[in-house]
Design an enzyme around this catalytic site. Structure first.
Site, PDB file in Angstrom:
ATOM      1  CE  LYS A  22      -1.683   1.679   4.000  1.00  0.00           C
ATOM      2  NZ  LYS A  22      -1.360   3.058   4.382  1.00  0.00           N
ATOM      3  CG  ASN A  23       2.765   2.875   3.502  1.00  0.00           C
ATOM      4  OD1 ASN A  23       1.359   3.044   3.294  1.00  0.00           O
ATOM      5  ND2 ASN A  23       3.410   2.827   4.513  1.00  0.00           N
ATOM      6  CB  CYS A 116      -4.127  10.726  12.439  1.00  0.00           C
ATOM      7  SG  CYS A 116      -2.625  10.231  12.600  1.00  0.00           S
ATOM      8  NE  ARG A 121       1.386  10.798  10.365  1.00  0.00           N
ATOM      9  CZ  ARG A 121       1.085   9.581   9.588  1.00  0.00           C
ATOM     10  NH1 ARG A 121      -0.043   8.991   9.925  1.00  0.00           N
ATOM     11  NH2 ARG A 121       1.845   9.259   8.715  1.00  0.00           N
ATOM     12  CG  ASP A 308       3.772   1.709   9.316  1.00  0.00           C
ATOM     13  OD1 ASP A 308       3.400   2.726  10.218  1.00  0.00           O
ATOM     14  OD2 ASP A 308       3.596   2.156   7.907  1.00  0.00           O
ATOM     15  NE  ARG A 400      -6.632   4.622   6.656  1.00  0.00           N
ATOM     16  CZ  ARG A 400      -5.491   4.854   7.486  1.00  0.00           C
ATOM     17  NH1 ARG A 400      -5.493   4.880   8.648  1.00  0.00           N
ATOM     18  NH2 ARG A 400      -4.267   4.905   6.955  1.00  0.00           N
TER      19      ARG A 400
HETATM   20  C1  UD1 Z   1       4.793   7.052   6.153  1.00  0.00           C
HETATM   21  C2  UD1 Z   1       3.721   5.702   5.963  1.00  0.00           C
HETATM   22  C3  UD1 Z   1       3.443   5.486   7.468  1.00  0.00           C
HETATM   23  C4  UD1 Z   1       4.761   5.229   8.328  1.00  0.00           C
HETATM   24  C5  UD1 Z   1       5.845   6.317   8.210  1.00  0.00           C
HETATM   25  C6  UD1 Z   1       6.977   6.189   8.872  1.00  0.00           C
HETATM   26  C7  UD1 Z   1       2.703   6.006   3.891  1.00  0.00           C
HETATM   27  C8  UD1 Z   1       1.398   6.316   3.238  1.00  0.00           C
HETATM   28  N1  UD1 Z   1       2.647   6.147   5.127  1.00  0.00           N
HETATM   29  O1  UD1 Z   1       4.084   8.217   6.332  1.00  0.00           O
HETATM   30  O2  UD1 Z   1       2.704   4.277   7.232  1.00  0.00           O
HETATM   31  O3  UD1 Z   1       4.169   5.002   9.567  1.00  0.00           O
HETATM   32  O4  UD1 Z   1       5.947   6.913   7.002  1.00  0.00           O
HETATM   33  O5  UD1 Z   1       7.573   4.964   8.417  1.00  0.00           O
HETATM   34  O6  UD1 Z   1       3.970   5.739   3.374  1.00  0.00           O
HETATM   35  N2  UD1 Z   1       7.574  14.535  10.064  1.00  0.00           N
HETATM   36  C9  UD1 Z   1       7.658  15.889  10.415  1.00  0.00           C
HETATM   37  N3  UD1 Z   1       7.533  16.751   9.240  1.00  0.00           N
HETATM   38  C10 UD1 Z   1       7.048  16.644   8.237  1.00  0.00           C
HETATM   39  C11 UD1 Z   1       6.824  15.142   8.057  1.00  0.00           C
HETATM   40  C12 UD1 Z   1       6.841  14.159   8.845  1.00  0.00           C
HETATM   41  O7  UD1 Z   1       8.207  16.460  11.424  1.00  0.00           O
HETATM   42  O8  UD1 Z   1       7.015  17.481   7.402  1.00  0.00           O
HETATM   43  C13 UD1 Z   1       7.683  13.794  11.249  1.00  0.00           C
HETATM   44  C14 UD1 Z   1       6.326  12.890  11.528  1.00  0.00           C
HETATM   45  O9  UD1 Z   1       5.882  13.596  12.548  1.00  0.00           O
HETATM   46  C15 UD1 Z   1       7.200  11.630  12.109  1.00  0.00           C
HETATM   47  C16 UD1 Z   1       8.400  11.441  11.113  1.00  0.00           C
HETATM   48  O10 UD1 Z   1       8.653  12.800  10.641  1.00  0.00           O
HETATM   49  O11 UD1 Z   1       7.537  11.777  13.394  1.00  0.00           O
HETATM   50  C17 UD1 Z   1       8.303  10.523   9.990  1.00  0.00           C
HETATM   51  O12 UD1 Z   1       7.217  10.548   9.210  1.00  0.00           O
HETATM   52  P1  UD1 Z   1       6.912  10.385   7.757  1.00  0.00           P
HETATM   53  O13 UD1 Z   1       7.961   9.522   7.449  1.00  0.00           O
HETATM   54  O14 UD1 Z   1       6.937  11.701   7.142  1.00  0.00           O
HETATM   55  O15 UD1 Z   1       5.583   9.581   7.845  1.00  0.00           O
HETATM   56  P2  UD1 Z   1       4.704   9.509   6.457  1.00  0.00           P
HETATM   57  O16 UD1 Z   1       5.466   9.684   5.352  1.00  0.00           O
HETATM   58  O17 UD1 Z   1       3.606  10.479   6.498  1.00  0.00           O
END
Ligand code: UD1
Length: 420
Positions: A22-23, A116, A121, A308, A400
């Site tokens: 999915k990811n 969430c 996030r 995850d 989901r």
């Molecule tokens: C993706 C995955 C999710 C997984 C996560 C971490 C998808 C659709 N989702 O989510 O299942 O749990 O990676 O492996 O692929 N952060 C910031 N600023 C930002 C973005 C992120 O501070 O702009 C922080 C987040 O709050 C978190 C960390 O960075 O603490 C990692 O998040 P991130 O890798 O961005 O998660 P996603 O890409 O949203």
């Protein structure tokens, strides 16, 4: 709302096949709009998040056909560059459309994803990266509004307080593929899903180097083509089935699984003493004859232990022979499953971002409630091992991200009924 009734204590046997990731699929489907023609993508899991992304694409004017895990995307009709709140609020991952939209159409209006249950996030890294590429971004009435005359290559540092960001890396890499000149992403995510996206973009004609490392270099090209592609297997789904076998002490085989995508996880499973063997595309659990040892886990960006799989691993460790700890370094608030696991008789306490899990002799079925995708999977795993009946309500969270979850587990001999 659908719920599960799970009769626990059944041994599992046989084999289960892992679906497409999915990811990996979410950013790849999003990047398909960069192509000048139709793209066909195979091995896409038919789960709610993917169907939500399809709805957004259709809302924008794309034509999408999705059947038998193959999706055909024709972006030529896209004439609305907006992702409204109704869609984005149910699926945060839709943010990965932002980079491709800005690269191809130079404008996008995207509902802010908001928080969430696993934390606040933020999306500052996405915005920082896209701004550096030349996009003018403002926040208006809960929407991120982006406009650009052209995207220009740059060097961008994408590290945040919690390490690299997977979807920010996906957004910046996809946008940079059509930018003018060279972009360097420092502190890029190196998750297998990012490598899969880079491979897809390269097939479309992008020039990308260094994917899988923390430094990715992209030489922008003028045009990308529609292509045919197949997504990698879902390593998180695979890990969940490995843990289903472990927690029920069952010798099962997980097929269509790439062990090299989950080395940190397998290292910890080995440390618990669970016997297993792996091949290039499978994992087989051997006979489990005793209780497993406790372990200490710290979640980290890839190649560290995946956040995850944290909830599911916690469920497994509730029955370990001793005290384990699980420290969450990616989403420090991601512990909503603990209360539900304790309802089943687990002994878990929380000390900041660290869960302390005292192994118990048995779990006992109870009424529980699912709260997010992976937390729900953790409750189901615990319920499979628990004595008696467990009810899991709000399983729409599971729908989901897990394709045919109860069907696959029942195929292994579990007893899970869905009540509609
Ligand atoms: C993706 C995955 C999710 C997984 C996560 C971490 C998808 C659709 N989702 O989510 O299942 O749990 O990676 O492996 O692929 N952060 C910031 N600023 C930002 C973005 C992120 O501070 O702009 C922080 C987040 O709050 C978190 C960390 O960075 O603490 C990692 O998040 P991130 O890798 O961005 O998660 P996603 O890409 O949203």
């Amino acid at each position: 709302m659908d719920r599960f009734i799970i009769e626990g204590g059944k041994k599992l046997k046989g084999s289960v096949r892992v679906s497409g990731s999915k990811n990996a699929a979410l950013p790849i489907i999003s990047a398909a709009i960069l192509g000048s023609g139709k793209t066909v993508i195979h091995n896409i899991p038919n789960v709610k998040d993917i169907r939500t992304l399809v709805k957004i694409l259709e809302y924008m004017g794309a034509s999408v056909r999705f059947s038998n895990n193959t999706m055909e995307i024709d972006p030529s009709g896209i004439d609305r560059f907006t992702a409204p709140y109704e869609f984005v609020s149910t699926m945060r991952g839709s943010i990965c459309l932002l980079g491709p939209l800005l690269a191809k159409y130079r404008e996008a209006k995207f509902s802010m994803p908001g928080g969430c249950v696993i934390g606040t996030r933020p999306i500052d890294l996405h915005i920082k990266g896209l701004k550096k590429l030349g996009v003018d971004i403002t926040i208006e009435e809960g929407y991120i509004v982006g406009k650009a005359r052209k995207l220009k290559g740059t060097t961008v540092f994408l590290g945040g307080n919690f390490g690299s960001s997977v979807l920010a890396t996906a957004n910046v890499m996809s946008a940079a593929a059509l930018a003018e000149g060279e972009t360097i992403i420092e502190f890029a995510s190196c998750e297998p899903e990012i490598v899969d996206l880079a491979r897809f973009l390269k097939k479309m004609g992008a020039k990308i180097y260094g994917e899988g490392s923390h430094c990715i270099r992209i030489e922008g090209v003028k045009k990308l083509n529609g292509v045919e592609y197949s997504i990698i297997p879902d390593r998180i789904e695979a890990g969940t089935y490995v843990l289903a076998g472990c927690i029920t002490s069952s010798a099962i085989t997980i097929e269509n699984f790439i062990p090299s995508h989950l080395l940190s996880f397998l290292d910890k499973i080995e440390e618990t003493g669970i016997p297993f063997k792996t091949g290039t595309d499978f994992l087989k659990i051997n006979n489990i004859t005793s209780r497993w040892k406790p372990v200490d886990i710290v979640t980290l960006p890839y190649p560290g232990f995946p956040t995850d799989l944290q909830a599911q691993m916690t469920a497994f460790l509730t029955l370990a022979d001793g005290i384990s700890t699980v420290t969450e370094k990616v989403f420090p608030e991601r512990f909503i499953h603990i209360g539900e696991l304790n309802r089943l008789g687990a002994n878990i306490t929380l000390d900041g971002p660290k869960a302390i899990i005292k192994g118990v002799n048995k779990l006992i079925g109870a009424k529980t409630m699912a709260s997010d995708l992976r937390a729900s999977a953790a409750i189901v795993l615990a319920a499979l091992a628990a004595e008696g009946e467990t009810e899991v309500s709000r399983i729409y969270h599971l729908d989901r991200g897990y394709e045919k979850f109860e069907e696959k587990l029942n195929g292994l001999g579990a007893n899970i009924r869905r009540i509609r």
